[in-house]
Design a protein around this motif. Structure first.
Motif, short mmCIF file in Angstrom:
data_model
loop_
_atom_site.label_atom_id
_atom_site.label_comp_id
_atom_site.label_asym_id
_atom_site.label_seq_id
_atom_site.Cartn_x
_atom_site.Cartn_y
_atom_site.Cartn_z
N GLU A 1 -21.15 19.25 -29.90
CA GLU A 1 -22.18 18.93 -30.90
C GLU A 1 -23.52 18.80 -30.22
N SER A 2 -24.41 19.75 -30.48
CA SER A 2 -25.72 19.76 -29.82
C SER A 2 -26.65 18.66 -30.33
N LYS A 3 -26.29 18.01 -31.43
CA LYS A 3 -27.15 16.97 -32.00
C LYS A 3 -26.92 15.59 -31.36
N ASN A 4 -25.98 15.48 -30.41
CA ASN A 4 -25.76 14.20 -29.73
C ASN A 4 -27.05 13.74 -29.07
N PHE A 5 -27.34 12.44 -29.18
CA PHE A 5 -28.59 11.92 -28.62
C PHE A 5 -28.43 11.63 -27.13
N VAL B 1 -33.66 6.27 -30.91
CA VAL B 1 -32.71 6.25 -32.01
C VAL B 1 -32.08 7.64 -32.10
N GLY B 2 -30.77 7.68 -32.18
CA GLY B 2 -30.09 8.96 -32.28
C GLY B 2 -28.66 8.79 -32.73
N LYS B 3 -27.96 9.92 -32.86
CA LYS B 3 -26.58 9.90 -33.34
C LYS B 3 -25.64 10.45 -32.28
N GLY B 4 -24.46 9.83 -32.24
CA GLY B 4 -23.38 10.31 -31.39
C GLY B 4 -22.25 10.80 -32.28
N TYR B 5 -21.62 11.90 -31.88
CA TYR B 5 -20.55 12.52 -32.66
C TYR B 5 -19.25 12.40 -31.87
N TYR B 6 -18.21 11.89 -32.53
CA TYR B 6 -16.94 11.63 -31.87
C TYR B 6 -15.81 12.15 -32.76
N GLU C 1 -24.90 6.18 -35.65
CA GLU C 1 -26.33 6.13 -35.35
C GLU C 1 -26.62 4.89 -34.53
N ILE C 2 -27.32 5.10 -33.42
CA ILE C 2 -27.55 4.04 -32.44
C ILE C 2 -29.05 3.92 -32.17
#
Length: 163
Positions: free
Chosen positions: A113-117, A128-133, A79-80
């Motif tokens: 991942e469609s939820k990447n910010f 503010v959002g999340k990155g998926y790796y 989360e960034i």
């Protein structure tokens, strides 16, 4: 004369002995403090990196998200918060970041991942959002890089939490 030399020698021996005992205790404390300090510095959640347009903070790190279809991989979710410090609109997104795992390999954002910010950020505002790796299963630590257009501008050392 012999008595005063003997007394002086005894006093010197006593002082030297006490000083040696004191140094041993100090050395032990310093080495244990160093070990604790090294453990604490491996996770830079909360650290803010300032770039010309953005102040970026890693707010949290999680692992174990079930999106990965590969049994040998796990999902790292970071989360960034990115605050635009410039006077004009700027942008940031999960694709601007890279993860270097403890195996020495670098991983980019998990594109499925469609939820990447990612979005434009108005001057003075924060996104503010999340990155998926997707990283190898069993990874204990990573270096998280902010590298828009491939140019590294900031990094964080992060501990990968257990699932």
């Amino acid at each position: 004369m012999k008595k005063s030399i003997a007394i002086a020698l005894s006093a010197y021996t006593l002082v030297a002995g006490l000083a040696a005992c004191g140094n041993t205790a100090d050395t032990t404390d310093k080495s244990s403090d160093t070990a604790v300090h090294q453990t604490q510095t491996k996770n830079e959640v909360g650290k803010v990196v300032e770039t010309p347009n953005l102040d970026i903070q890693v707010k949290s790190v999680k692992s174990g998200y079930a999106e990965s279809k590969d049994k040998n991989k796990q999902m790292l979710i970071v989360e960034i918060a990115a605050k635009n410090t410039s006077k004009i609109e700027s942008g940031a997104g999960a694709a601007d970041f890279r993860v270097k795992a403890d195996n020495g390999k670098t991983y980019e954002v998990y594109g499925l991942e469609s939820k990447n910010f990612g979005d434009a950020i108005a001057a003075g505002k924060t996104l503010v959002g999340k990155g998926y790796y997707e990283i190898p299963k069993g990874t204990k630590a990573v270096t998280f890089y902010y590298a828009p257009a491939g140019e590294k501008k900031g990094e964080w050392s992060l501990t990968v939490p257990a699932k």
